[in-house]
Every structure is written in C-alpha cells, then in structure tokens.
Design an enzyme around this catalytic site. Structure first.
Site, PDB file in Angstrom:
ATOM      1  N   GLY A  84      13.927  91.431 -14.084  1.00 27.74           N
ATOM      2  CA  GLY A  84      12.996  92.007 -15.047  1.00 27.74           C
ATOM      3  C   GLY A  84      11.806  91.121 -15.362  1.00 27.74           C
ATOM      4  O   GLY A  84      11.504  90.174 -14.651  1.00 27.74           O
ATOM      5  N   PHE A  85      11.117  91.476 -16.475  1.00 24.02           N
ATOM      6  CA  PHE A  85       9.840  90.874 -16.869  1.00 24.02           C
ATOM      7  C   PHE A  85       8.867  91.063 -15.705  1.00 24.02           C
ATOM      8  O   PHE A  85       8.343  90.116 -15.134  1.00 24.02           O
ATOM      9  CB  PHE A  85      10.002  89.396 -17.252  1.00 24.02           C
ATOM     10  CG  PHE A  85       8.982  88.954 -18.257  1.00 24.02           C
ATOM     11  CD1 PHE A  85       9.028  89.430 -19.563  1.00 24.02           C
ATOM     12  CD2 PHE A  85       7.959  88.091 -17.921  1.00 24.02           C
ATOM     13  CE1 PHE A  85       8.075  89.045 -20.493  1.00 24.02           C
ATOM     14  CE2 PHE A  85       6.988  87.704 -18.854  1.00 24.02           C
ATOM     15  CZ  PHE A  85       7.060  88.181 -20.138  1.00 24.02           C
ATOM     16  N   HIS A 143       6.208  91.792 -12.847  1.00 31.60           N
ATOM     17  CA  HIS A 143       4.834  91.422 -12.507  1.00 31.60           C
ATOM     18  C   HIS A 143       4.517  92.059 -11.153  1.00 31.60           C
ATOM     19  O   HIS A 143       5.356  92.793 -10.598  1.00 31.60           O
ATOM     20  CB  HIS A 143       4.679  89.894 -12.484  1.00 31.60           C
ATOM     21  CG  HIS A 143       5.704  89.177 -11.650  1.00 31.60           C
ATOM     22  ND1 HIS A 143       5.745  89.273 -10.273  1.00 31.60           N
ATOM     23  CD2 HIS A 143       6.761  88.386 -11.989  1.00 31.60           C
ATOM     24  CE1 HIS A 143       6.739  88.556  -9.803  1.00 31.60           C
ATOM     25  NE2 HIS A 143       7.386  88.010 -10.831  1.00 31.60           N
ATOM     26  N   HIS A 170       7.210  92.088  -8.303  1.00 30.72           N
ATOM     27  CA  HIS A 170       8.255  93.122  -8.404  1.00 30.72           C
ATOM     28  C   HIS A 170       7.695  94.496  -7.999  1.00 30.72           C
ATOM     29  O   HIS A 170       8.341  95.249  -7.267  1.00 30.72           O
ATOM     30  CB  HIS A 170       8.769  93.232  -9.845  1.00 30.72           C
ATOM     31  CG  HIS A 170       9.414  91.986 -10.384  1.00 30.72           C
ATOM     32  ND1 HIS A 170       8.882  91.267 -11.419  1.00 30.72           N
ATOM     33  CD2 HIS A 170      10.551  91.338 -10.030  1.00 30.72           C
ATOM     34  CE1 HIS A 170       9.664  90.234 -11.699  1.00 30.72           C
ATOM     35  NE2 HIS A 170      10.685  90.243 -10.868  1.00 30.72           N
ATOM     36  N   GLY A 222      11.674  89.574  -2.255  1.00 26.43           N
ATOM     37  CA  GLY A 222      10.410  88.871  -2.038  1.00 26.43           C
ATOM     38  C   GLY A 222      10.660  87.582  -1.273  1.00 26.43           C
ATOM     39  O   GLY A 222      11.657  86.894  -1.509  1.00 26.43           O
ATOM     40  N   ASP A 239      11.366  83.932  -2.819  1.00 24.11           N
ATOM     41  CA  ASP A 239      12.698  83.325  -2.908  1.00 24.11           C
ATOM     42  C   ASP A 239      13.321  83.357  -1.510  1.00 24.11           C
ATOM     43  O   ASP A 239      14.295  84.061  -1.261  1.00 24.11           O
ATOM     44  CB  ASP A 239      13.556  84.085  -3.927  1.00 24.11           C
ATOM     45  CG  ASP A 239      12.914  84.063  -5.305  1.00 24.11           C
ATOM     46  OD1 ASP A 239      13.011  83.038  -5.980  1.00 24.11           O
ATOM     47  OD2 ASP A 239      12.278  85.057  -5.679  1.00 24.11           O
ATOM     48  N   SER A 299       5.293  84.738 -11.002  1.00 25.59           N
ATOM     49  CA  SER A 299       6.683  84.476 -11.357  1.00 25.59           C
ATOM     50  C   SER A 299       6.863  84.780 -12.833  1.00 25.59           C
ATOM     51  O   SER A 299       5.965  84.528 -13.645  1.00 25.59           O
ATOM     52  CB  SER A 299       7.008  82.996 -11.099  1.00 25.59           C
ATOM     53  OG  SER A 299       8.203  82.644 -11.765  1.00 25.59           O
ATOM     54  N   SER A 300       8.030  85.327 -13.174  1.00 26.81           N
ATOM     55  CA  SER A 300       8.312  85.599 -14.591  1.00 26.81           C
ATOM     56  C   SER A 300       8.235  84.301 -15.374  1.00 26.81           C
ATOM     57  O   SER A 300       7.887  84.285 -16.553  1.00 26.81           O
ATOM     58  CB  SER A 300       9.699  86.222 -14.743  1.00 26.81           C
ATOM     59  OG  SER A 300       9.810  87.368 -13.921  1.00 26.81           O
ATOM     60  N   ARG A 301       8.571  83.180 -14.727  1.00 25.17           N
ATOM     61  CA  ARG A 301       8.598  81.891 -15.420  1.00 25.17           C
ATOM     62  C   ARG A 301       7.202  81.305 -15.654  1.00 25.17           C
ATOM     63  O   ARG A 301       7.082  80.317 -16.369  1.00 25.17           O
ATOM     64  CB  ARG A 301       9.468  80.886 -14.651  1.00 25.17           C
ATOM     65  CG  ARG A 301      10.956  81.210 -14.707  1.00 25.17           C
ATOM     66  CD  ARG A 301      11.806  80.079 -14.142  1.00 25.17           C
ATOM     67  NE  ARG A 301      13.222  80.263 -14.404  1.00 25.17           N
ATOM     68  CZ  ARG A 301      14.116  80.735 -13.531  1.00 25.17           C
ATOM     69  NH1 ARG A 301      13.732  81.087 -12.326  1.00 25.17           N
ATOM     70  NH2 ARG A 301      15.389  80.852 -13.870  1.00 25.17           N
TER      71      ARG A 301
HETATM   72  P1  AMP Z   1      13.410  88.004 -10.029  1.00 24.24           P
HETATM   73  O1  AMP Z   1      13.205  89.060 -11.077  1.00 24.24           O
HETATM   74  O2  AMP Z   1      12.611  86.776 -10.264  1.00 24.24           O
HETATM   75  O3  AMP Z   1      14.867  87.750  -9.741  1.00 24.24           O
HETATM   76  O4  AMP Z   1      12.820  88.604  -8.697  1.00 24.24           O
HETATM   77  C1  AMP Z   1      13.237  89.860  -8.215  1.00 24.24           C
HETATM   78  C2  AMP Z   1      12.689  90.051  -6.834  1.00 24.24           C
HETATM   79  O5  AMP Z   1      11.275  89.957  -6.881  1.00 24.24           O
HETATM   80  C3  AMP Z   1      13.165  88.975  -5.848  1.00 24.24           C
HETATM   81  O6  AMP Z   1      13.406  89.584  -4.589  1.00 24.24           O
HETATM   82  C4  AMP Z   1      11.992  88.047  -5.773  1.00 24.24           C
HETATM   83  O7  AMP Z   1      11.905  87.341  -4.560  1.00 24.24           O
HETATM   84  C5  AMP Z   1      10.838  89.028  -5.911  1.00 24.24           C
HETATM   85  N1  AMP Z   1       9.634  88.329  -6.356  1.00 24.24           N
HETATM   86  C6  AMP Z   1       9.520  87.465  -7.396  1.00 24.24           C
HETATM   87  N2  AMP Z   1       8.275  86.960  -7.453  1.00 24.24           N
HETATM   88  C7  AMP Z   1       7.589  87.510  -6.415  1.00 24.24           C
HETATM   89  C8  AMP Z   1       6.251  87.398  -5.920  1.00 24.24           C
HETATM   90  N3  AMP Z   1       5.353  86.613  -6.507  1.00 24.24           N
HETATM   91  N4  AMP Z   1       5.911  88.122  -4.829  1.00 24.24           N
HETATM   92  C9  AMP Z   1       6.820  88.925  -4.210  1.00 24.24           C
HETATM   93  N5  AMP Z   1       8.082  89.088  -4.628  1.00 24.24           N
HETATM   94  C10 AMP Z   1       8.466  88.386  -5.714  1.00 24.24           C
END
Ligand code: AMP
Length: 288
Positions: free
Chosen positions: A29-30, A32, A35, A145, A148, A183-185
C-alpha cells in the site's frame, strides 16, 4: 471495485470468478506511480485485476519500521478504483495469521546476499505471505517491480520450486524526474536527504556506463559506485554489489545478465536501488 477484508470472503469471491484469468499485484500500500504501473499492465493483460494491500509483520525485523510504515487506506482505495482494479484485497493481520504459523518456509541461496544479509528473515516472511496470497487469489499472472529485484528473483524460485501455475512478470522501476526511485519510504526523507538520495541512481548509472564502455571487472564498477556515493552524499552504504541475475552469485567477470544493486542509509531511512543489465551493459526492461 470490491474491497474485501477477510480471507474467507476472498476465497468465495475467487471461486465465483473462476475460470477468468486473474492478474495479481501484491503490495504493502501507500500507492505511488510504481504500484500504479504494475496495476496498469495487469489491467491490459488480464480479465480480472486483483491488488492486495498487506503490511506483513512476518517480513519486518524487530528494529524495523513495521509500526511506522506509511499507510493511507482511503487514498489507496481511490487510486486502485481509478486504475481499474476489480478487487482490492486488504486483509487484517488476524485474518492472515489467526494463530502463530507452525509451518515455516525459508529461502537459502538467494537470500544470503544484498538485502537478505542485512534483513535477517525478511525473505522468509515474504515467501510465506506470498504462498498464502497465491493460494487465496489463484492468479495466472503476478506483477512485481524490478525495484525489488532480489525479491523478484526469490519469488521466481518460489514459483518454480513449489509449482505454482503462475507467470511472473517484472516491470521497470518508476522514478522521479531526478532519477530517485519511487518508494513508499521516500516520505521519511527530509528535503536534503531527498536531494542526496538522487545520487543512488546517478551512481548506478556511472557504474553501468563503465560496463557500456567495455569494463568487465566487477571490483572496478563497485568502486566507481562507492566513490560517487561517498563524494556526493553523507549516507551510510549498507551494500554495493554486482551479482549474476537471477542466481545472485558473485561474478569474477561480467559475462552474463547481472544486477548492480545498492542500499544506503540516510539516518533512519534505508533506500535501495538497482540496475539490471546484460554483459554489454544494455539495461533489461521487462522480465517474464
Ligand atoms: P511495496 O508496496 O513496496 O511492497 O511494493 C509493491 C510492489 O510494487 C513490488 O512489486 C515492488 O517492487 C513494486 N514497486 C515498488 N516501488 C516501485 C517503483 N518505483 N517502480 C516499480 N515498481 C515498484
């Protein structure tokens, strides 16, 4: 769009839509642009798009940011609906883990490097929750994505080793105009840190350029990336590694597809980034 919060209801819903082709985007979530790019591609390639939001306690270490991980349910629901998600699965921790798990999963070889080395148990938590989510949602296609990239490589092995009938798709990292990977962070960063964080990508590009120019020695590439980070930022390097991809093994020579990956701490925020390229330095765009 349906919002479903319990495992049981989700399983009933999946039964009702079978045999339609499901494309699935797992997230914490969160939302961007990163996602949303995964959701957009899933929308084009599948009949039904399922996204999930679950901040999985199992993949956070005791000193990590589980409690403070950014969350904004209302905005995520709005963005998911706008992007054409059919079902948004947002299970509670109690629904996913009604009691402590007594079956444990662990990934070995590919977890001994990069983020796996500094985040003990992280990828064990990731493969555990994904196994549960894949079983619940039964997707044909799953979208991750390449931001990661280690996670992608380990999920690839999970799918192969456990025979999930799933096609795994890896999509490019979405960045700000200045190169910073979304990044959410990133919300944790101060204005100065945000500026400095753009050097992660610039340093990776400098390393990649050496490969394009014919350099094949990983040690020289890593040194270049380290010099850029140390010169341009006050961040603390966790790792800079160049490994074969997706095997994630050390390379004496750049003679196959590989990953140049970096993790840097800016105070309490740890940022990661990477580039995936062939032996001649050309960037790999999509996997799967
Ligand atoms: P997360 O919510 O951070 O666990 O990410 C969920 C999915 O979104 C994962 O497959 C991540 O690799 C992908 N993701 C996160 N940041 C990015 C980004 N900047 N570009 C593309 N995919 C992303």
């Amino acid at each position: 769009m349906k919002v479903i919060r319990s495992v049981k209801l989700m399983q009933q819903e999946i039964l009702a839509i079978t045999p339609k082709k499901i494309g699935y985007v797992p997230t914490m979530g969160f939302f961007h642009e990163g996602h949303i790019s995964l959701i957009d591609t899933a929308r084009v390639e599948n009949e039904i798009v399922v996204a999930s939001i679950f901040v999985n306690p199992l993949q956070f270490g005791p000193n990590e940011d589980y409690d403070t991980y950014p969350r904004d349910e209302a905005k995520d629901i709005m963005l998911a609906e706008e992007s054409g998600v059919d079902i948004l699965f947002m299970p509670s921790v109690e629904s996913m883990y009604p009691k402590e798990m007594s079956i444990s999963m662990s990934s070995s070889k590919q977890s001994a490097v990069l983020c796996g080395r500094s985040r003990t148990g992280h990828f064990d938590g990731v493969i555990t929750v994904l196994t549960k989510l894949f079983n619940i949602i039964q997707p044909s296609m799953v979208y991750f994505g390449m931001k990661d990239a280690q996670q992608f490589a380990i999920v690839d092995t999970l799918i192969t080793d456990l025979n999930f009938p799933i096609t795994l798709v890896g999509l490019p990292t979405i960045r700000e105009a200045n190169g910073l990977a979304r990044s959410s962070r990133n919300v944790y960063l101060t204005a100065d840190e945000t500026e400095e964080a753009t050097w992660l990508y610039k340093a990776l590009i400098a390393g990649n350029q050496l490969v394009v120019d014919g350099e094949t020695n990983p040690v020289i590439i890593i040194k270049e990336v380290l010099t850029v980070i140390n010169t341009e930022t006050v961040g603390t390097v966790d790792y800079i590694e160049l490994l074969s991809y997706p095997e994630l093994q050390p390379l004496a020579d750049i003679n196959q597809q590989c990953i140049l990956a970096i993790a840097v701490h800016f105070n309490r925020t740890r940022l990661i980034d990477n580039l995936l390229f062939d032996s001649n330095g050309s960037i790999v765009k999509r996997l799967g």
